[in-house]
Write an enzyme that holds these catalytic residues in place. Structure first.
Site, PDB file in Angstrom:
ATOM      1  CG  ASP A 177      -0.131  -0.300   2.790  1.00 20.83           C
ATOM      2  OD1 ASP A 177       0.916  -0.314   2.543  1.00 20.83           O
ATOM      3  OD2 ASP A 177      -1.454  -0.498   3.709  1.00 20.83           O
TER       4      ASP A 177
ATOM      5  CG  ASP B  38       0.550  -3.864   1.948  1.00 19.45           C
ATOM      6  OD1 ASP B  38       0.619  -5.334   2.709  1.00 19.45           O
ATOM      7  OD2 ASP B  38       1.165  -3.044   1.908  1.00 19.45           O
TER       8      ASP B  38
ATOM      9  CE  LYS C 270       2.578  -6.344   3.605  1.00 21.17           C
ATOM     10  NZ  LYS C 270       3.328  -4.703   4.705  1.00 21.17           N
TER      11      LYS C 270
ATOM     12  CD  GLU D 191       0.297  -1.818   8.144  1.00 22.77           C
ATOM     13  OE1 GLU D 191       0.199  -0.641   8.948  1.00 22.77           O
ATOM     14  OE2 GLU D 191       1.181  -1.315   6.609  1.00 22.77           O
TER      15      GLU D 191
ATOM     16  CD  GLU E 171       7.719  -0.493   7.671  1.00 26.00           C
ATOM     17  OE1 GLU E 171       6.711  -1.242   7.406  1.00 26.00           O
ATOM     18  OE2 GLU E 171       7.942   0.719   7.436  1.00 26.00           O
TER      19      GLU E 171
HETATM   20  O1  KIV Z   1       3.658  -1.155   1.668  1.00 30.16           O
HETATM   21  C1  KIV Z   1       4.597  -1.646   1.498  1.00 30.16           C
HETATM   22  O2  KIV Z   1       5.199  -1.250   0.547  1.00 30.16           O
HETATM   23  C2  KIV Z   1       4.903  -1.787   2.351  1.00 30.16           C
HETATM   24  C3  KIV Z   1       6.291  -2.251   2.933  1.00 30.16           C
HETATM   25  C4  KIV Z   1       7.485  -1.223   3.283  1.00 30.16           C
HETATM   26  C5  KIV Z   1       6.975  -4.411   3.580  1.00 30.16           C
HETATM   27  O3  KIV Z   1       4.616  -2.581   3.239  1.00 30.16           O
END
Ligand code: KIV
Length: 268
Positions: free
Chosen positions: A50, A89, A119, A121, A185
């Site tokens: 994202d 994401d 993915k 968070e 991160e």
């Molecule tokens: O959105 C993204 O690019 C990320 C990376 C920084 C791991 O989550």
């Protein structure tokens, strides 16, 4: 099958890399040409992050990115990729409202793109959602430490995360809930090393030191396209911003000076 085999990477092969002590290289991509280049360079996993919000849309945070926007880019990226594991994401508020909504939204990503996984968070606070997605056969990569979608709560995006007990609890909760891998991160190096040693799933670090099982960077940062962003963890492998500016200004000078197009560029 070793990680560097040309066969398409699957989630089980990605996970198995850890027990073989094979390090995983992950980069972001949002478009066809970049994804094809990174894939042919041997990148193991491509993240349609994202960070799209900042890199492609020029926004200051990841928060405005929508599900439709990430699906649009993920479909393009997945179509370009032959080998790498494509991870997408889940944008802000596409999985936090309810587990049902998380399954429906993550399901759209897998159905409408050729991506392998999503993915999200969170650790302890998202364990129930990770479990629900995993039960629905949607592979989940978790993301703990600095969580850019929490920027409004944190107030800043650059702090190293040092709350050892919380970070370890988050990482373990994600693994126990079924996550197949986890991004760390901006986690301090000793804590990232401890998490990597204690988890059986691969840890993918960004600003979290060399002991992680793999590393991820935002491609435009490591390629030197983003200017004025110089965190300590970032290694620039190219200076594309300078190359593009030089090439474009030479083109401008050629057009204005009448030296382009020359005879060899013209149909007689
Ligand atoms: O959105 C993204 O690019 C990320 C990376 C920084 C791991 O989550």
């Amino acid at each position: 099958m070793p990680i560097d085999s040309p066969q398409p990477l699957t989630v089980p092969r990605f996970v198995a890399a850890k027990s073989r002590r094979e390090r995983l290289a992950m980069l972001t991509a949002y478009d066809f040409l970049s994804a094809a280049l990174l894939d042919s360079a041997g990148v193991d996993s491509i993240l349609v992050g994202d960070t799209l919000g900042m890199v492609v849309q020029g926004r200051s945070t990841t928060l405005p990115v929508t599900l439709d926007e990430i699906i649009y880019h993920a479909e393009i990226v997945a179509r370009a990729v032959r080998r790498a594991l494509v991870v997408v994401d889940l944008p802000f508020l596409t999985y936090q409202v309810s587990r049902e909504q998380a399954i429906a939204n993550a399901g759209r990503i897998l159905k409408e793109t050729n991506a392998a996984a999503v993915k999200l968070e969170g650790g302890v606070n998202q364990a129930a959602t990770i479990e629900a997605l995993t039960r629905a056969d949607i592979p989940v990569m978790a993301h703990v430490g600095l969580k850019p979608q929490s920027v409004r709560k944190l107030g800043s995006m650059s702090r190293i995360q040092r709350d050892e007990e919380q970070l370890i609890a988050d990482a373990k909760a994600a693994e126990e809930a079924g996550a197949f891998s986890i991004v760390l991160e901006m986690v301090s190096r000793p804590i990232a090393a401890r998490i990597t040693a204690e988890l059986s799933i691969p840890t993918i670090g960004i600003g979290s030191g060399p002991e992680c099982d793999g590393q991820v960077l935002v491609s435009s940062d490591m390629l030197g396209l983003t200017e004025g962003f110089e965190p300590k963890f970032l290694k620039r492998y190219a200076n594309l911003a300078e190359m593009i500016r030089t090439a474009a200004s030479e083109y401008v000078a050629d057009v204005k000076g009448g030296t382009y197009p020359a005879a060899e560029h013209s149909h007689q």
